[in-house]
Design a protein around this motif. Structure first.
Motif, PDB file in Angstrom:
ATOM      1  N   VAL A  78       0.846  -1.189   0.000  1.00  0.00           N
ATOM      2  CA  VAL A  78       0.000   0.000   0.000  1.00  0.00           C
ATOM      3  C   VAL A  78       0.881   1.238   0.000  1.00  0.00           C
ATOM      4  O   VAL A  78       0.668   2.166  -0.780  1.00  0.00           O
ATOM      5  CB  VAL A  78      -0.969   0.001   1.213  1.00  0.00           C
ATOM      6  N   GLU A  79       1.887   1.250   0.872  1.00  0.00           N
ATOM      7  CA  GLU A  79       2.802   2.403   0.933  1.00  0.00           C
ATOM      8  C   GLU A  79       3.480   2.624  -0.412  1.00  0.00           C
ATOM      9  O   GLU A  79       3.574   3.749  -0.886  1.00  0.00           O
ATOM     10  CB  GLU A  79       3.867   2.186   2.008  1.00  0.00           C
ATOM     11  N   GLY A  80       3.965   1.554  -1.010  1.00  0.00           N
ATOM     12  CA  GLY A  80       4.689   1.659  -2.276  1.00  0.00           C
ATOM     13  C   GLY A  80       3.825   2.109  -3.441  1.00  0.00           C
ATOM     14  O   GLY A  80       4.324   2.686  -4.406  1.00  0.00           O
ATOM     15  N   ASN A  81       2.535   1.835  -3.366  1.00  0.00           N
ATOM     16  CA  ASN A  81       1.613   2.187  -4.448  1.00  0.00           C
ATOM     17  C   ASN A  81       0.552   3.175  -3.979  1.00  0.00           C
ATOM     18  O   ASN A  81      -0.590   3.133  -4.438  1.00  0.00           O
ATOM     19  CB  ASN A  81       0.937   0.918  -4.986  1.00  0.00           C
ATOM     20  N   TRP A  82       0.925   4.053  -3.066  1.00  0.00           N
ATOM     21  CA  TRP A  82      -0.030   4.948  -2.433  1.00  0.00           C
ATOM     22  C   TRP A  82      -0.817   5.771  -3.437  1.00  0.00           C
ATOM     23  O   TRP A  82      -2.009   5.984  -3.273  1.00  0.00           O
ATOM     24  CB  TRP A  82       0.669   5.843  -1.427  1.00  0.00           C
ATOM     25  N   LYS A  83      -0.178   6.223  -4.507  1.00  0.00           N
ATOM     26  CA  LYS A  83      -0.898   7.048  -5.483  1.00  0.00           C
ATOM     27  C   LYS A  83      -2.087   6.299  -6.074  1.00  0.00           C
ATOM     28  O   LYS A  83      -3.136   6.882  -6.289  1.00  0.00           O
ATOM     29  CB  LYS A  83       0.047   7.524  -6.590  1.00  0.00           C
ATOM     30  N   GLN A  84      -1.929   4.998  -6.298  1.00  0.00           N
ATOM     31  CA  GLN A  84      -3.036   4.216  -6.831  1.00  0.00           C
ATOM     32  C   GLN A  84      -4.113   3.977  -5.768  1.00  0.00           C
ATOM     33  O   GLN A  84      -5.295   3.913  -6.084  1.00  0.00           O
ATOM     34  CB  GLN A  84      -2.559   2.858  -7.362  1.00  0.00           C
ATOM     35  N   PHE A  85      -3.711   3.836  -4.513  1.00  0.00           N
ATOM     36  CA  PHE A  85      -4.666   3.541  -3.449  1.00  0.00           C
ATOM     37  C   PHE A  85      -5.399   4.777  -2.944  1.00  0.00           C
ATOM     38  O   PHE A  85      -6.450   4.653  -2.317  1.00  0.00           O
ATOM     39  CB  PHE A  85      -3.959   2.851  -2.278  1.00  0.00           C
ATOM     40  N   LYS A  86      -4.869   5.944  -3.193  1.00  0.00           N
ATOM     41  CA  LYS A  86      -5.494   7.167  -2.685  1.00  0.00           C
ATOM     42  C   LYS A  86      -6.953   7.287  -3.108  1.00  0.00           C
ATOM     43  O   LYS A  86      -7.807   7.672  -2.313  1.00  0.00           O
ATOM     44  CB  LYS A  86      -4.723   8.411  -3.142  1.00  0.00           C
ATOM     45  N   GLY A  87      -7.258   6.934  -4.344  1.00  0.00           N
ATOM     46  CA  GLY A  87      -8.632   7.009  -4.829  1.00  0.00           C
ATOM     47  C   GLY A  87      -9.549   6.072  -4.062  1.00  0.00           C
ATOM     48  O   GLY A  87     -10.665   6.452  -3.694  1.00  0.00           O
ATOM     49  N   ASN A  88      -9.073   4.866  -3.796  1.00  0.00           N
ATOM     50  CA  ASN A  88      -9.866   3.897  -3.032  1.00  0.00           C
ATOM     51  C   ASN A  88     -10.093   4.375  -1.604  1.00  0.00           C
ATOM     52  O   ASN A  88     -11.177   4.204  -1.050  1.00  0.00           O
ATOM     53  CB  ASN A  88      -9.175   2.535  -2.997  1.00  0.00           C
ATOM     54  N   VAL A  89      -9.069   4.971  -1.027  1.00  0.00           N
ATOM     55  CA  VAL A  89      -9.178   5.490   0.341  1.00  0.00           C
ATOM     56  C   VAL A  89     -10.187   6.630   0.364  1.00  0.00           C
ATOM     57  O   VAL A  89     -11.040   6.712   1.249  1.00  0.00           O
ATOM     58  CB  VAL A  89      -7.803   5.949   0.871  1.00  0.00           C
ATOM     59  N   LYS A  90     -10.117   7.495  -0.626  1.00  0.00           N
ATOM     60  CA  LYS A  90     -11.030   8.639  -0.702  1.00  0.00           C
ATOM     61  C   LYS A  90     -12.487   8.169  -0.866  1.00  0.00           C
ATOM     62  O   LYS A  90     -13.389   8.761  -0.297  1.00  0.00           O
ATOM     63  CB  LYS A  90     -10.613   9.538  -1.874  1.00  0.00           C
ATOM     64  N   GLU A  91     -12.697   7.090  -1.638  1.00  0.00           N
ATOM     65  CA  GLU A  91     -14.046   6.534  -1.780  1.00  0.00           C
ATOM     66  C   GLU A  91     -14.568   6.019  -0.444  1.00  0.00           C
ATOM     67  O   GLU A  91     -15.733   6.205  -0.117  1.00  0.00           O
ATOM     68  CB  GLU A  91     -14.036   5.375  -2.780  1.00  0.00           C
ATOM     69  N   GLN A  92     -13.706   5.349   0.301  1.00  0.00           N
ATOM     70  CA  GLN A  92     -14.107   4.763   1.575  1.00  0.00           C
ATOM     71  C   GLN A  92     -14.309   5.831   2.655  1.00  0.00           C
ATOM     72  O   GLN A  92     -15.252   5.765   3.419  1.00  0.00           O
ATOM     73  CB  GLN A  92     -13.032   3.763   2.035  1.00  0.00           C
ATOM     74  N   TRP A  93     -13.392   6.794   2.709  1.00  0.00           N
ATOM     75  CA  TRP A  93     -13.422   7.822   3.748  1.00  0.00           C
ATOM     76  C   TRP A  93     -13.413   9.198   3.088  1.00  0.00           C
ATOM     77  O   TRP A  93     -12.387   9.861   3.010  1.00  0.00           O
ATOM     78  CB  TRP A  93     -12.225   7.664   4.686  1.00  0.00           C
TER      79      TRP A  93
END
Length: 67
Positions: free
Chosen positions: A6-21
Protein backbone atom coordinates in the motif's frame (compact mmCIF):
# COMPACT_ATOMS: atom_id res chain seq x y z
CA UNK A 1 0.44 -9.45 1.67
CA UNK A 2 1.66 -6.69 3.86
CA UNK A 3 1.05 -2.99 4.18
CA UNK A 4 4.32 -2.13 2.37
CA UNK A 5 2.51 -2.67 -0.92
CA UNK A 6 0.00 0.00 0.00
CA UNK A 7 2.80 2.40 0.93
CA UNK A 8 4.69 1.66 -2.28
CA UNK A 9 1.61 2.19 -4.45
CA UNK A 10 -0.03 4.95 -2.43
CA UNK A 11 -0.90 7.05 -5.48
CA UNK A 12 -3.04 4.22 -6.83
CA UNK A 13 -4.67 3.54 -3.45
CA UNK A 14 -5.49 7.17 -2.68
CA UNK A 15 -8.63 7.01 -4.83
CA UNK A 16 -9.87 3.90 -3.03
CA UNK A 17 -9.18 5.49 0.34
CA UNK A 18 -11.03 8.64 -0.70
CA UNK A 19 -14.05 6.53 -1.78
CA UNK A 20 -14.11 4.76 1.58
CA UNK A 21 -13.42 7.82 3.75
CA UNK A 22 -14.71 10.85 1.87
CA UNK A 23 -14.06 13.22 4.78
CA UNK A 24 -10.31 12.82 4.27
CA UNK A 25 -8.93 15.67 2.20
CA UNK A 26 -6.29 15.48 -0.50
CA UNK A 27 -3.93 17.20 1.94
CA UNK A 28 -4.69 14.49 4.52
CA UNK A 29 -3.90 11.82 1.96
CA UNK A 30 -0.62 13.52 1.04
CA UNK A 31 0.40 13.66 4.71
CA UNK A 32 -0.62 10.03 5.27
CA UNK A 33 1.62 8.95 2.36
CA UNK A 34 0.57 5.33 2.74
CA UNK A 35 1.45 5.04 6.41
CA UNK A 36 -1.13 2.91 8.20
CA UNK A 37 -0.82 4.62 11.59
CA UNK A 38 -1.29 8.01 9.93
CA UNK A 39 -4.38 6.75 8.09
CA UNK A 40 -5.90 5.37 11.28
CA UNK A 41 -5.16 8.63 13.11
CA UNK A 42 -6.80 10.77 10.42
CA UNK A 43 -9.86 8.50 10.39
CA UNK A 44 -10.12 8.90 14.16
CA UNK A 45 -9.79 12.68 13.83
CA UNK A 46 -12.21 13.20 10.93
CA UNK A 47 -14.86 10.66 11.95
CA UNK A 48 -14.56 10.89 15.73
CA UNK A 49 -14.15 7.15 16.20
CA UNK A 50 -12.08 5.25 18.72
CA UNK A 51 -8.64 3.93 17.82
CA UNK A 52 -9.88 0.33 17.81
CA UNK A 53 -12.73 1.20 15.43
CA UNK A 54 -10.36 3.01 13.05
CA UNK A 55 -8.01 0.01 13.07
CA UNK A 56 -10.93 -2.35 12.42
CA UNK A 57 -12.15 -0.19 9.53
CA UNK A 58 -8.68 -0.07 7.96
CA UNK A 59 -8.34 -3.86 8.36
CA UNK A 60 -11.67 -4.33 6.62
CA UNK A 61 -10.74 -1.96 3.78
CA UNK A 62 -7.33 -3.58 3.38
CA UNK A 63 -8.82 -7.08 3.14
CA UNK A 64 -10.96 -5.94 0.19
CA UNK A 65 -8.04 -4.55 -1.81
CA UNK A 66 -6.59 -6.50 -4.69
CA UNK A 67 -2.86 -6.25 -4.23
Amino acid sequence: MDWNRVEGNWKQFKGNVKEQWGKLTDDDLDVIAGKRDQLEGKIQERYGVAKDKAKEDVDSWYSRQRL
